[in-house]
Design an enzyme around this catalytic site. Structure first.
Site, PDB file in Angstrom:
ATOM      1  N   LYS A   1       0.861  -1.185   0.000  1.00 14.77           N
ATOM      2  CA  LYS A   1       0.000   0.000   0.000  1.00 14.77           C
ATOM      3  C   LYS A   1       0.894   1.230   0.000  1.00 14.77           C
ATOM      4  O   LYS A   1       1.703   1.424   0.907  1.00 14.77           O
ATOM      5  CB  LYS A   1      -0.904  -0.006   1.238  1.00 14.77           C
ATOM      6  CG  LYS A   1      -1.773   1.235   1.336  1.00 14.77           C
ATOM      7  CD  LYS A   1      -2.755   1.126   2.487  1.00 14.77           C
ATOM      8  CE  LYS A   1      -3.556   2.398   2.649  1.00 14.77           C
ATOM      9  NZ  LYS A   1      -4.491   2.319   3.777  1.00 14.77           N
TER      10      LYS A   1
ATOM     11  N   ARG B   1     -10.733  10.102   2.269  1.00 22.03           N
ATOM     12  CA  ARG B   1     -10.589  10.776   3.569  1.00 22.03           C
ATOM     13  C   ARG B   1     -11.769  11.715   3.811  1.00 22.03           C
ATOM     14  O   ARG B   1     -12.165  11.927   4.949  1.00 22.03           O
ATOM     15  CB  ARG B   1      -9.226  11.456   3.659  1.00 22.03           C
ATOM     16  CG  ARG B   1      -8.116  10.392   3.699  1.00 22.03           C
ATOM     17  CD  ARG B   1      -6.717  10.935   3.898  1.00 22.03           C
ATOM     18  NE  ARG B   1      -5.739   9.868   3.661  1.00 22.03           N
ATOM     19  CZ  ARG B   1      -4.463  10.061   3.396  1.00 22.03           C
ATOM     20  NH1 ARG B   1      -3.974  11.279   3.339  1.00 22.03           N
ATOM     21  NH2 ARG B   1      -3.650   9.039   3.199  1.00 22.03           N
TER      22      ARG B   1
ATOM     23  N   ARG C   1       1.371   9.834   5.687  1.00 21.34           N
ATOM     24  CA  ARG C   1       1.557   8.446   6.105  1.00 21.34           C
ATOM     25  C   ARG C   1       2.855   7.860   5.566  1.00 21.34           C
ATOM     26  O   ARG C   1       2.997   6.661   5.426  1.00 21.34           O
ATOM     27  CB  ARG C   1       0.383   7.598   5.612  1.00 21.34           C
ATOM     28  CG  ARG C   1      -0.990   8.113   6.024  1.00 21.34           C
ATOM     29  CD  ARG C   1      -1.983   6.961   6.055  1.00 21.34           C
ATOM     30  NE  ARG C   1      -3.370   7.373   6.116  1.00 21.34           N
ATOM     31  CZ  ARG C   1      -3.935   7.970   7.161  1.00 21.34           C
ATOM     32  NH1 ARG C   1      -3.208   8.259   8.228  1.00 21.34           N
ATOM     33  NH2 ARG C   1      -5.217   8.286   7.150  1.00 21.34           N
TER      34      ARG C   1
ATOM     35  N   GLU D   1       7.397  -6.660   0.965  1.00 22.50           N
ATOM     36  CA  GLU D   1       6.226  -6.506   1.843  1.00 22.50           C
ATOM     37  C   GLU D   1       5.224  -7.636   1.606  1.00 22.50           C
ATOM     38  O   GLU D   1       4.639  -8.176   2.551  1.00 22.50           O
ATOM     39  CB  GLU D   1       5.533  -5.159   1.562  1.00 22.50           C
ATOM     40  CG  GLU D   1       6.308  -3.928   1.990  1.00 22.50           C
ATOM     41  CD  GLU D   1       6.163  -3.640   3.477  1.00 22.50           C
ATOM     42  OE1 GLU D   1       5.428  -4.364   4.176  1.00 22.50           O
ATOM     43  OE2 GLU D   1       6.795  -2.675   3.951  1.00 22.50           O
TER      44      GLU D   1
ATOM     45  N   LYS E   1      -2.305  -1.543  -3.696  1.00 22.72           N
ATOM     46  CA  LYS E   1      -3.159  -0.356  -3.648  1.00 22.72           C
ATOM     47  C   LYS E   1      -2.321   0.916  -3.750  1.00 22.72           C
ATOM     48  O   LYS E   1      -1.313   0.999  -3.049  1.00 22.72           O
ATOM     49  CB  LYS E   1      -3.914  -0.388  -2.316  1.00 22.72           C
ATOM     50  CG  LYS E   1      -4.753   0.820  -2.050  1.00 22.72           C
ATOM     51  CD  LYS E   1      -5.320   0.746  -0.653  1.00 22.72           C
ATOM     52  CE  LYS E   1      -6.014   2.058  -0.366  1.00 22.72           C
ATOM     53  NZ  LYS E   1      -6.463   2.166   0.984  1.00 22.72           N
TER      54      LYS E   1
ATOM     55  N   SER F   1     -10.341   5.659  -4.297  1.00 21.76           N
ATOM     56  CA  SER F   1     -11.277   6.782  -4.428  1.00 21.76           C
ATOM     57  C   SER F   1     -10.836   7.814  -5.466  1.00 21.76           C
ATOM     58  O   SER F   1     -11.639   8.284  -6.267  1.00 21.76           O
ATOM     59  CB  SER F   1     -11.464   7.438  -3.062  1.00 21.76           C
ATOM     60  OG  SER F   1     -10.230   7.902  -2.544  1.00 21.76           O
TER      61      SER F   1
ATOM     62  N   TYR G   1     -15.349   1.217  -6.357  1.00 23.35           N
ATOM     63  CA  TYR G   1     -16.601   1.950  -6.126  1.00 23.35           C
ATOM     64  C   TYR G   1     -17.529   1.839  -7.337  1.00 23.35           C
ATOM     65  O   TYR G   1     -18.667   2.305  -7.273  1.00 23.35           O
ATOM     66  CB  TYR G   1     -16.278   3.422  -5.816  1.00 23.35           C
ATOM     67  CG  TYR G   1     -15.380   3.556  -4.603  1.00 23.35           C
ATOM     68  CD1 TYR G   1     -15.905   3.469  -3.312  1.00 23.35           C
ATOM     69  CD2 TYR G   1     -14.006   3.699  -4.743  1.00 23.35           C
ATOM     70  CE1 TYR G   1     -15.077   3.543  -2.196  1.00 23.35           C
ATOM     71  CE2 TYR G   1     -13.166   3.768  -3.639  1.00 23.35           C
ATOM     72  CZ  TYR G   1     -13.713   3.685  -2.376  1.00 23.35           C
ATOM     73  OH  TYR G   1     -12.890   3.740  -1.279  1.00 23.35           O
TER      74      TYR G   1
HETATM   75  C1  PBG Z   1      -6.963   3.313   5.801  1.00 27.81           C
HETATM   76  C2  PBG Z   1      -7.480   3.239   4.410  1.00 27.81           C
HETATM   77  C3  PBG Z   1      -7.396   4.225   3.430  1.00 27.81           C
HETATM   78  C4  PBG Z   1      -8.024   3.714   2.293  1.00 27.81           C
HETATM   79  C5  PBG Z   1      -8.490   2.444   2.601  1.00 27.81           C
HETATM   80  N1  PBG Z   1      -8.115   2.156   3.915  1.00 27.81           N
HETATM   81  C6  PBG Z   1      -6.876   5.607   3.509  1.00 27.81           C
HETATM   82  C7  PBG Z   1      -5.488   5.891   3.840  1.00 27.81           C
HETATM   83  O1  PBG Z   1      -4.605   5.024   3.882  1.00 27.81           O
HETATM   84  O2  PBG Z   1      -5.247   7.074   4.072  1.00 27.81           O
HETATM   85  C8  PBG Z   1      -8.181   4.457   0.995  1.00 27.81           C
HETATM   86  C9  PBG Z   1      -9.202   3.933   0.038  1.00 27.81           C
HETATM   87  C10 PBG Z   1      -9.538   4.841  -1.093  1.00 27.81           C
HETATM   88  O3  PBG Z   1      -8.911   5.883  -1.335  1.00 27.81           O
HETATM   89  O4  PBG Z   1     -10.496   4.492  -1.809  1.00 27.81           O
HETATM   90  N2  PBG Z   1      -7.940   2.886   6.729  1.00 27.81           N
END
Ligand code: PBG
Length: 316
Positions: free
Chosen positions: A181, A191, A204, A220, A235, A261, A300
């Site tokens: 990720k 968010r 992050r 990983e 991701k 997203s 989505y």
């Molecule tokens: C963290 C999490 C995130 C997403 C899924 N799980 C956000 C992040 O790491 O800041 C993002 C999913 C998306 O953008 O559709 N709980």
């Protein structure tokens, strides 16, 4: 002839719908930056999952938006936390017809917005966070999740969760690990959907991956498989097709990819201006993710695709 010789097909069976459930609202709330996606009430979530099941969707993943946040994200493991309550509702409503997955992280539940608990210097404390994740995993499994999906990118999270689940008698609960990720700028609309902002304009990068690195992603992924991941995830998806392809070559567990997203929002934004044919681009993108080697796609677009396939508007 094209259909006959097509090498890859997107199927509704491959898709997982990410769904948001928010505590303390009476009506579903639209999310401006995610057109067509809402924050559900417990009731509207139930109706949505029943409807998705009727369209042949095999899996959903839940994200919670709590009414209150605190320093350790206790809503993530509270048996009365919003996701645990929603899982209970859904388990009794749809039984085993739909695989119920729960995103396992604390960022939606912490008042500072990080994916872990903080030490005295305001830095995420990896090992203290593992204890919280272990509690959340057991709470989610007890509430009815068949799959828990740790997304916080803490080192050792899969092993800690597997150990905790087994100790609590949840040997059959599977782990879909967000394994590779990236610290991506494509999570912005998400968010908004979960009302998360990181304290002090932070990021992050301390726990998510650097998008300049690909070999590191394989490391990983290997670690997560060795720790007991049943499914590994990459991701975001489109900017990381190379990582998906390498993962699919390398591991013998299913590979998932999260079309996130921002990837969804960009298609909608350009289509709204009439600059692209949004439906065609969505189909092309999601199929490319499968072509790269993903077995499962979180998107989505799941409802749209399942509806379009059912009505014959799209021939998958
Ligand atoms: C963290 C999490 C995130 C997403 C899924 N799980 C956000 C992040 O790491 O800041 C993002 C999913 C998306 O953008 O559709 N709980």
């Amino acid at each position: 002839m094209r259909d006959l010789v097509a090498e890859h097909h997107l199927r509704v069976d491959d898709l997982i719908a990410p769904l948001f459930v928010r505590e303390g609202i009476a009506e579903p709330q639209p999310i401006d930056s995610l057109p067509g996606v809402v924050q559900h009430t417990r009731d509207s979530l139930r109706a949505e999952v029943v409807s998705l099941a009727g369209l042949g969707v095999r899996g959903v993943i839940l994200f919670g938006v709590p009414a209150y946040k605190d320093a350790i994200g206790s809503g993530a493991f509270d048996p009365d936390g919003i996701v645990q309550l929603a899982l209970g509702d859904l388990r009794s409503e749809v039984g085993d017809d739909v695989v119920l997955m729960a995103d396992l992280c604390v960022d939606e539940y912490t008042d500072h917005g990080h994916c872990g608990v903080l030490d005295d210097h305001g830095v995420v404390d990896n090992d203290a966070t593992l204890e919280i994740y272990a509690r959340a995993a057991v709470a989610q499994a007890a509430a009815g999740a068949q799959v828990v999906a740790p997304s916080g990118m803490m080192d050792g999270q899969v092993a800690a969760i597997r150990t905790a689940l087994d100790a609590a008698g949840f040997d059959d609960t599977a782990i879909m690990a967000y394994a590779a990720k990236y610290a991506s700028a494509l999570y912005g609309p998400f968010r908004d959907a979960v009302d998360v902002s990181i304290v002090g304009g932070g990021d992050r990068k301390g726990y998510q991956q650097d998008w300049r690195n690909a070999r590191e992603a394989q490391r990983e992924i290997d670690l997560d498989v060795a720790e007991g991941a049943d499914i590994v995830m990459v991701k975001p998806a489109l900017a990381y097709l190379d990582v998906i392809a390498a993962a699919a070559d390398r591991v013998d567990v299913p590979v998932a990819a999260y079309h996130v997203s921002g990837e969804y929002a960009m298609i909608h934004a350009a289509a709204d201006r009439g600059w692209i044919d949004g439906d065609a681009v969505a189909l092309e993108h999601l199929t490319a993710i499968k072509r790269a080697g993903a077995d499962i796609v979180l998107t989505y677009f799941t409802r749209w695709l399942a509806e379009s396939a059912a009505s014959g508007d799209i021939d998958l």
